[in-house]
Design a protein around this motif. Sequence first.
Motif, PDB file in Angstrom:
ATOM      1  N   THR A  55       0.825  -1.209   0.000  1.00  0.00           N
ATOM      2  CA  THR A  55       0.000   0.000   0.000  1.00  0.00           C
ATOM      3  C   THR A  55       0.867   1.270   0.000  1.00  0.00           C
ATOM      4  O   THR A  55       0.330   2.372   0.063  1.00  0.00           O
ATOM      5  N   TYR A  56       2.194   1.109  -0.117  1.00  0.00           N
ATOM      6  CA  TYR A  56       3.074   2.282  -0.194  1.00  0.00           C
ATOM      7  C   TYR A  56       2.739   3.157  -1.397  1.00  0.00           C
ATOM      8  O   TYR A  56       3.114   4.328  -1.429  1.00  0.00           O
ATOM      9  N   ILE A  57       2.010   2.623  -2.357  1.00  0.00           N
ATOM     10  CA  ILE A  57       1.652   3.428  -3.532  1.00  0.00           C
ATOM     11  C   ILE A  57       0.548   4.434  -3.216  1.00  0.00           C
ATOM     12  O   ILE A  57       0.222   5.271  -4.056  1.00  0.00           O
ATOM     13  N   ASP A  58      -0.023   4.350  -2.006  1.00  0.00           N
ATOM     14  CA  ASP A  58      -1.002   5.338  -1.545  1.00  0.00           C
ATOM     15  C   ASP A  58      -0.232   6.614  -1.206  1.00  0.00           C
ATOM     16  O   ASP A  58       0.563   6.645  -0.267  1.00  0.00           O
ATOM     17  N   VAL A  63      -5.101   9.359  -3.369  1.00  0.00           N
ATOM     18  CA  VAL A  63      -4.391   9.231  -4.646  1.00  0.00           C
ATOM     19  C   VAL A  63      -3.370   8.112  -4.530  1.00  0.00           C
ATOM     20  O   VAL A  63      -2.640   8.022  -3.540  1.00  0.00           O
ATOM     21  N   ALA A  64      -3.305   7.262  -5.547  1.00  0.00           N
ATOM     22  CA  ALA A  64      -2.323   6.178  -5.590  1.00  0.00           C
ATOM     23  C   ALA A  64      -1.545   6.242  -6.904  1.00  0.00           C
ATOM     24  O   ALA A  64      -2.057   6.716  -7.922  1.00  0.00           O
ATOM     25  N   LEU A  65      -0.327   5.738  -6.858  1.00  0.00           N
ATOM     26  CA  LEU A  65       0.548   5.697  -8.028  1.00  0.00           C
ATOM     27  C   LEU A  65       0.917   4.247  -8.315  1.00  0.00           C
ATOM     28  O   LEU A  65       1.832   3.692  -7.705  1.00  0.00           O
ATOM     29  N   ALA A  66       0.175   3.631  -9.225  1.00  0.00           N
ATOM     30  CA  ALA A  66       0.440   2.247  -9.612  1.00  0.00           C
ATOM     31  C   ALA A  66       1.654   2.223 -10.539  1.00  0.00           C
ATOM     32  O   ALA A  66       1.701   2.952 -11.535  1.00  0.00           O
ATOM     33  N   HIS A  67       2.627   1.378 -10.200  1.00  0.00           N
ATOM     34  CA  HIS A  67       3.834   1.274 -11.010  1.00  0.00           C
ATOM     35  C   HIS A  67       4.585  -0.001 -10.626  1.00  0.00           C
ATOM     36  O   HIS A  67       4.280  -0.633  -9.620  1.00  0.00           O
ATOM     37  N   PHE A  88     -12.382   3.213  -3.768  1.00  0.00           N
ATOM     38  CA  PHE A  88     -12.183   1.785  -3.554  1.00  0.00           C
ATOM     39  C   PHE A  88     -11.052   1.624  -2.536  1.00  0.00           C
ATOM     40  O   PHE A  88     -10.315   2.573  -2.258  1.00  0.00           O
ATOM     41  N   LEU A  89     -10.907   0.428  -1.984  1.00  0.00           N
ATOM     42  CA  LEU A  89      -9.890   0.181  -0.967  1.00  0.00           C
ATOM     43  C   LEU A  89      -8.664  -0.471  -1.606  1.00  0.00           C
ATOM     44  O   LEU A  89      -8.756  -1.564  -2.169  1.00  0.00           O
ATOM     45  N   LEU A  90      -7.535   0.190  -1.496  1.00  0.00           N
ATOM     46  CA  LEU A  90      -6.289  -0.346  -2.023  1.00  0.00           C
ATOM     47  C   LEU A  90      -5.909  -1.568  -1.203  1.00  0.00           C
ATOM     48  O   LEU A  90      -5.864  -1.515   0.033  1.00  0.00           O
ATOM     49  N   ALA A  91      -5.658  -2.675  -1.881  1.00  0.00           N
ATOM     50  CA  ALA A  91      -5.325  -3.953  -1.234  1.00  0.00           C
ATOM     51  C   ALA A  91      -6.406  -4.361  -0.230  1.00  0.00           C
ATOM     52  O   ALA A  91      -6.118  -5.048   0.748  1.00  0.00           O
ATOM     53  N   ASP A  92      -7.631  -3.928  -0.474  1.00  0.00           N
ATOM     54  CA  ASP A  92      -8.777  -4.236   0.398  1.00  0.00           C
ATOM     55  C   ASP A  92      -8.541  -3.786   1.840  1.00  0.00           C
ATOM     56  O   ASP A  92      -9.082  -4.368   2.776  1.00  0.00           O
ATOM     57  N   ASP A  93      -7.768  -2.741   2.006  1.00  0.00           N
ATOM     58  CA  ASP A  93      -7.395  -2.224   3.318  1.00  0.00           C
ATOM     59  C   ASP A  93      -8.184  -0.942   3.590  1.00  0.00           C
ATOM     60  O   ASP A  93      -8.027   0.049   2.872  1.00  0.00           O
ATOM     61  N   SER A  94      -8.991  -0.952   4.643  1.00  0.00           N
ATOM     62  CA  SER A  94      -9.849   0.204   4.943  1.00  0.00           C
ATOM     63  C   SER A  94      -9.043   1.460   5.294  1.00  0.00           C
ATOM     64  O   SER A  94      -9.598   2.555   5.304  1.00  0.00           O
ATOM     65  N   ASN A  95      -7.757   1.314   5.564  1.00  0.00           N
ATOM     66  CA  ASN A  95      -6.897   2.475   5.827  1.00  0.00           C
ATOM     67  C   ASN A  95      -6.426   3.158   4.553  1.00  0.00           C
ATOM     68  O   ASN A  95      -5.736   4.182   4.629  1.00  0.00           O
ATOM     69  N   HIS A  96      -6.792   2.590   3.398  1.00  0.00           N
ATOM     70  CA  HIS A  96      -6.289   3.117   2.128  1.00  0.00           C
ATOM     71  C   HIS A  96      -7.400   3.291   1.081  1.00  0.00           C
ATOM     72  O   HIS A  96      -7.390   2.633   0.043  1.00  0.00           O
ATOM     73  N   PRO A  97      -8.360   4.204   1.342  1.00  0.00           N
ATOM     74  CA  PRO A  97      -9.364   4.494   0.318  1.00  0.00           C
ATOM     75  C   PRO A  97      -8.723   5.317  -0.800  1.00  0.00           C
ATOM     76  O   PRO A  97      -7.963   6.252  -0.540  1.00  0.00           O
ATOM     77  N   ILE A  98      -9.024   4.957  -2.034  1.00  0.00           N
ATOM     78  CA  ILE A  98      -8.432   5.612  -3.204  1.00  0.00           C
ATOM     79  C   ILE A  98      -9.548   6.044  -4.150  1.00  0.00           C
ATOM     80  O   ILE A  98     -10.457   5.276  -4.446  1.00  0.00           O
ATOM     81  N   SER A  99      -9.460   7.276  -4.632  1.00  0.00           N
ATOM     82  CA  SER A  99     -10.406   7.730  -5.658  1.00  0.00           C
ATOM     83  C   SER A  99      -9.691   8.068  -6.964  1.00  0.00           C
ATOM     84  O   SER A  99     -10.314   8.063  -8.016  1.00  0.00           O
TER      85      SER A  99
END
Length: 146
Positions: A55-58, A63-67, A88-99
């Motif tokens: 989830t470091y890409i959060d 905002v997330a940076l997929a790479h 949506f939840l990055l890696a299904d982790d509720s601490n990482h909502p991404i739009s």
Amino acid sequence: MFDKYFTDGDILFACEVSGWSEAVDMVAAPLLEAGSITDGYVDAIKKSIVSPGGTYIDLGGQVALAHARPEFGVNATSLSVLHVAKPFLLADDSNHPISTMFCLAAKDANTHIELMQGLAGLLTDADKVAALGKAAGVADLKRILL
């Protein structure tokens, strides 16, 4: 600054996605279609996200940076973005909502520096981050990013 990287089809909007994996598929699709990346690159992004610490890409601000590493299938330095109205939840982790998810494909360690500087500038601009969160379509995204 991003106008030299984005083409019309590289800026995407969706009301919602089924989860982070679908978001990765959607944001990577224009780069796959253009031949800038391979399926292996998309797989590497997904493997990275599910790995410990993925989830470091959060980047904050939803905002997330997929790479992934260039050797996993980058043919050309490129960028795409997907904004989803319902986070949506990055890696299904509720601490990482991404739009908003960017997909960065860097051909090597040097060619993406300008892109990263531009993203850093965008993400440190509170007004632009807030505007990203409220984007209601591709036209809004273009106004913010281009």
